[in-house]
Design an enzyme around this catalytic site. Sequence first.
Site, PDB file in Angstrom:
ATOM      1  CG  ASP A   1      -7.055   6.518  -6.460  1.00 14.36           C
ATOM      2  OD1 ASP A   1      -7.941   7.446  -6.155  1.00 14.36           O
ATOM      3  OD2 ASP A   1      -5.821   6.449  -5.901  1.00 14.36           O
TER       4      ASP A   1
ATOM      5  CG  ASP B   1      -4.987  11.022  -0.426  1.00 15.88           C
ATOM      6  OD1 ASP B   1      -5.997  10.656  -0.772  1.00 15.88           O
ATOM      7  OD2 ASP B   1      -3.857  10.811  -1.036  1.00 15.88           O
TER       8      ASP B   1
END
Length: 373
Positions: free
Chosen positions: A126, A183
């Site tokens: 990430d 997301d």
Amino acid sequence: MLSMTPPMGWNSWNTFGRNIDEALFRQMADLIVEKGLKDVGYEYVVIDDCWALKQRDENGKLVADPAKFPNGIKALADYIHSKGLKFGMYSCAGSRTCDGYPSSFGYEFVDAQTFADWGVDFLKYDFCFRPKLTNGPILYNRMGMALKATGREILFSACNWGEFETEKWIRSTGAHMYRSTYDIRDNFDSIKSLALSQVDKLAYSGIGCFNDIDMLVTGMRNKGLAAGGGCTDVQYATHFALWCFFQSPLMIGGNLSIMTDDDIELLKNKELLAINQDKEARPPVVLAGGDRPIFFKHLDNGEYAIAFFNLTDGEATMYAEFFDIGITPECGHGFELRDIMTGEETGFVKDYLGTKVEPFGFKIFRGKFVKKN
Ligand code: GLA
């Protein structure tokens, strides 16, 4: 080489977020096998964020939270491998993960070795809490090389959400797939905006490093962390078809223990998966844009596909004009196609293909380009 076709698996984040433990991953691994998902290609079982203790140990190593993983990560990896599946974990290029756990900035080589020692086959990496003066290419290249330095084959799944034009440099860092979007949420607006945001970037995606539009919400039915209202059956099917047609990695995000049989069947649809896993991995030609896009795609074995996506709430009549791909009747060739979902055949078509598409629906035709005298 890894990632010859888009990677497939299951990831904990969309549904379970922080609420993860060893039992959950064992259960999901069991279900991937029992429900036949392994047989059609889903293989990576991936722990997302929130698996570690907040402090590294005295040697600077990451420690799995013993309350969540009482037998340690290695034992879980062994279990997942014993099912014939592969095992994935998560870290981050910054100092903390997106949810505030220790992560790999400055510890890349230590952490890569820890993952290799545990038997990890896949690392999602990430981009939160990174020093502002660092950049994506250096941070991802550093971890890409740290993973290779372990000598273990580990699929490198980059997740920097398309920032800094990821598609232009990520392949050079050793990454095997790259998140290109923020997301996903379990509703059709989210699905539509993520998919449309990548239409003009698909040419960067291909063998060895695939554009990951985010994990699937198929079958989530508005339950879990990414809940956002949920989708209808038609909308979930169109979501899955878009991800397949764009050859995105397919990481299931729903709870397999409560998913309906129909939702599992959608995830196993052989025709859609065949396009997703097509070996040539060529980007589509865009024949029409906006929220009623039409795509044309070369496939392996001399076949072709034409896809119509109606992302609006009204029925649409849509036309793929063959002159838009340079094909006119005078060339003496045309297509013989079939609707991959119904099996219905088009017969010989040489000028255009027109079809009605229901609200939020799709149609995909595939077949051969043939000569007619
Ligand atoms: C970011 C990623 C998500 C998930 C979370 C975990 O938001 O984009 O996919 O990994 O972090 O905290």
